[in-house]
Design an enzyme around this catalytic site. Structure first.
Site, PDB file in Angstrom:
ATOM      1  N   HIS A   1       1.045  -0.921   0.055  1.00  0.00           N
ATOM      2  CA  HIS A   1       0.072   0.178  -0.199  1.00  0.00           C
ATOM      3  C   HIS A   1       0.797   1.103   0.336  1.00  0.00           C
ATOM      4  O   HIS A   1       2.042   0.806  -0.148  1.00  0.00           O
ATOM      5  CB  HIS A   1      -1.073  -0.261   1.718  1.00  0.00           C
ATOM      6  CG  HIS A   1      -0.418  -0.033   2.697  1.00  0.00           C
ATOM      7  ND1 HIS A   1       1.111   0.652   3.020  1.00  0.00           N
ATOM      8  CD2 HIS A   1      -0.482  -1.501   3.504  1.00  0.00           C
ATOM      9  CE1 HIS A   1       1.112   0.194   3.572  1.00  0.00           C
ATOM     10  NE2 HIS A   1       0.663  -0.851   4.648  1.00  0.00           N
TER      11      HIS A   1
ATOM     12  N   HIS B   1       4.277   1.841   2.945  1.00  0.00           N
ATOM     13  CA  HIS B   1       5.044   0.334   1.811  1.00  0.00           C
ATOM     14  C   HIS B   1       5.873   2.005   0.611  1.00  0.00           C
ATOM     15  O   HIS B   1       7.141   2.019   0.328  1.00  0.00           O
ATOM     16  CB  HIS B   1       5.062  -0.784   0.897  1.00  0.00           C
ATOM     17  CG  HIS B   1       4.180  -1.667   2.000  1.00  0.00           C
ATOM     18  ND1 HIS B   1       3.108  -2.248   2.007  1.00  0.00           N
ATOM     19  CD2 HIS B   1       4.938  -2.387   2.675  1.00  0.00           C
ATOM     20  CE1 HIS B   1       2.938  -3.543   3.259  1.00  0.00           C
ATOM     21  NE2 HIS B   1       3.853  -3.007   3.509  1.00  0.00           N
TER      22      HIS B   1
ATOM     23  N   ARG C   1      -3.147  -5.976   6.833  1.00  0.00           N
ATOM     24  CA  ARG C   1      -4.390  -6.211   7.464  1.00  0.00           C
ATOM     25  C   ARG C   1      -5.724  -5.459   7.544  1.00  0.00           C
ATOM     26  O   ARG C   1      -7.176  -6.110   7.534  1.00  0.00           O
ATOM     27  CB  ARG C   1      -4.400  -6.623   8.729  1.00  0.00           C
ATOM     28  CG  ARG C   1      -2.919  -7.021   9.789  1.00  0.00           C
ATOM     29  CD  ARG C   1      -3.178  -7.531  10.808  1.00  0.00           C
ATOM     30  NE  ARG C   1      -1.776  -8.403  10.785  1.00  0.00           N
ATOM     31  CZ  ARG C   1      -0.659  -8.472  11.011  1.00  0.00           C
ATOM     32  NH1 ARG C   1       0.031  -7.355  11.017  1.00  0.00           N
ATOM     33  NH2 ARG C   1       0.143  -9.589  11.664  1.00  0.00           N
TER      34      ARG C   1
HETATM   35  P1  AMP Z   1       4.880  -4.900   6.628  1.00  0.00           P
HETATM   36  O1  AMP Z   1       4.692  -5.564   5.405  1.00  0.00           O
HETATM   37  O2  AMP Z   1       3.805  -4.939   7.673  1.00  0.00           O
HETATM   38  O3  AMP Z   1       6.091  -5.904   7.756  1.00  0.00           O
HETATM   39  O4  AMP Z   1       5.268  -3.484   6.713  1.00  0.00           O
HETATM   40  C1  AMP Z   1       6.900  -3.303   5.594  1.00  0.00           C
HETATM   41  C2  AMP Z   1       7.094  -1.844   6.732  1.00  0.00           C
HETATM   42  O5  AMP Z   1       6.114  -1.278   5.913  1.00  0.00           O
HETATM   43  C3  AMP Z   1       7.942  -1.513   7.719  1.00  0.00           C
HETATM   44  O6  AMP Z   1       8.698  -1.390   7.793  1.00  0.00           O
HETATM   45  C4  AMP Z   1       6.468  -0.986   8.083  1.00  0.00           C
HETATM   46  O7  AMP Z   1       6.457  -0.123   9.471  1.00  0.00           O
HETATM   47  C5  AMP Z   1       6.493  -0.317   6.970  1.00  0.00           C
HETATM   48  N1  AMP Z   1       4.903   0.712   7.337  1.00  0.00           N
HETATM   49  C6  AMP Z   1       4.105  -0.600   7.408  1.00  0.00           C
HETATM   50  N2  AMP Z   1       2.527   0.092   7.245  1.00  0.00           N
HETATM   51  C7  AMP Z   1       3.094   1.287   7.355  1.00  0.00           C
HETATM   52  C8  AMP Z   1       2.762   3.188   6.775  1.00  0.00           C
HETATM   53  N3  AMP Z   1       1.138   2.964   7.236  1.00  0.00           N
HETATM   54  N4  AMP Z   1       3.483   4.088   6.738  1.00  0.00           N
HETATM   55  C9  AMP Z   1       3.975   3.862   6.892  1.00  0.00           C
HETATM   56  N5  AMP Z   1       5.447   2.411   6.255  1.00  0.00           N
HETATM   57  C10 AMP Z   1       4.657   1.463   6.507  1.00  0.00           C
END
Ligand code: AMP
Length: 282
Positions: free
Chosen positions: A34, A37, A189
């Site tokens: 999203h 990322h 999620r």
């Molecule tokens: P994930 O795929 O959830 O493991 O997240 C991968 C990276 O994206 C991690 O460093 C998260 O903190 C970052 N991330 C996830 N959601 C957001 C968001 N809404 N804003 C900024 N960074 C995000």
């Protein structure tokens, strides 16, 4: 964009990049991408010569088997998103590439206090799993910069601690939380919620905002209690609503009016566990 699936292939490819003295930015993700990322990728593109994103749903960080099973997978769309946003290399490993010896815990990281609180308390073993995978990914990519989202505030601290434990000189860049227009923090999620449920989930953001606007010097017991009640009113069942020192996540019940604070919340919304946080002096 190059898509590389084998760790050995990526190592060889990036060795050439390093020999050319180019800087490498790394954005590790679990996919279902999203705008949050993408904001990390954009930052990497600004700061670095070459950006590598990984998509790997790390089994060792899920303390709940059902959560792992239900984690959204949208790989075709993710590839399109990364290409559109000028990702140079997508690393798409399989479980065997990351865990050739199996996913049993092979190493324990001394995360100390950080592992005993908040997400560490409610998701036992979660941060050990995060450290297992990030150590392995960093060992393969060996980036100049690691891009992380403030959305996972405690995870950022854990990973800074991991880099210290590894005596690594990789620099971290923490990027601000990206939100929907209604304030809901973007999260993979969220895909498991209906529009109506997502509207209710904005209670996390609104509660954090309310704390920020209403916090006063002195006891914090009342404000935390009210915040918890407000979440419940909106069908969000809180695991915690906490206020902590922004620098080290030490939880506080009394505020001296000057320390920098962060409010953090985790709640289950229609069977989906969401987290969010807000710095209180922005
Ligand atoms: P994930 O795929 O959830 O493991 O997240 C991968 C990276 O994206 C991690 O460093 C998260 O903190 C970052 N991330 C996830 N959601 C957001 C968001 N809404 N804003 C900024 N960074 C995000």
């Amino acid at each position: 964009m190059e898509i590389i699936k084998k760790a050995t292939d990526l190592r060889i490819r990036l060795q050439k990049v390093r020999e050319g003295k180019a800087t490498i930015g790394f954005v590790p993700t679990m996919g279902a991408l999203h705008e949050g990322h993408v904001s990390l990728l954009r930052k990497s593109n600004q700061v670095c010569d070459l950006s590598v994103c990984s998509i790997f749903i790390n089994p060792t960080q899920f303390n709940n088997a059902d959560d792992l099973k239900k984690y959204p997978v949208t790989i075709e769309q993710d590839i399109y998103t990364l290409e559109k946003n000028r990702c140079d290399i997508l690393f798409l490993p399989g479980v065997n590439d990351i865990y050739p010896g199996g996913t049993e815990l092979q190493e324990r990281f001394d995360l100390g206090y950080l592992e005993t609180i908040l997400e560490g308390e409610f998701r036992p073993g979660h941060f050990q799993g995060v450290c297992q995978v990030v150590k392995r990914l960093l060992g393969i990519v060996d980036p100049t910069y690691l891009f992380l989202g403030q959305k996972d505030y405690q995870q950022c601290m854990v990973l800074k601690k991991l880099l210290q434990l590894l005596h690594s000189d990789i620099r971290t860049v923490i990027c601000p939380t990206q939100r929907e227009t209604n304030g809901l923090a973007m999260s993979s999620r969220n895909q498991r919620l209906t529009e109506q449920q997502k509207n209710e989930a904005t209670a996390l953001y609104k509660t954090l905002l309310w704390i920020k606007e209403n916090i006063r010097k002195g006891s914090l017991a009342r404000i935390k209690e009210e915040a918890g009640k407000n979440l419940l009113l909106h069908n969000c069942k809180p695991d915690y609503v906490e206020i902590a020192l922004a620098d080290n996540l030490e939880m506080i019940n009394e505020w001296n009016g000057s320390n920098k604070l962060v409010a953090l919340v985790a709640a289950e919304v229609y069977g989906v566990r969401l987290i969010d946080n807000m710095l209180l002096d922005d």
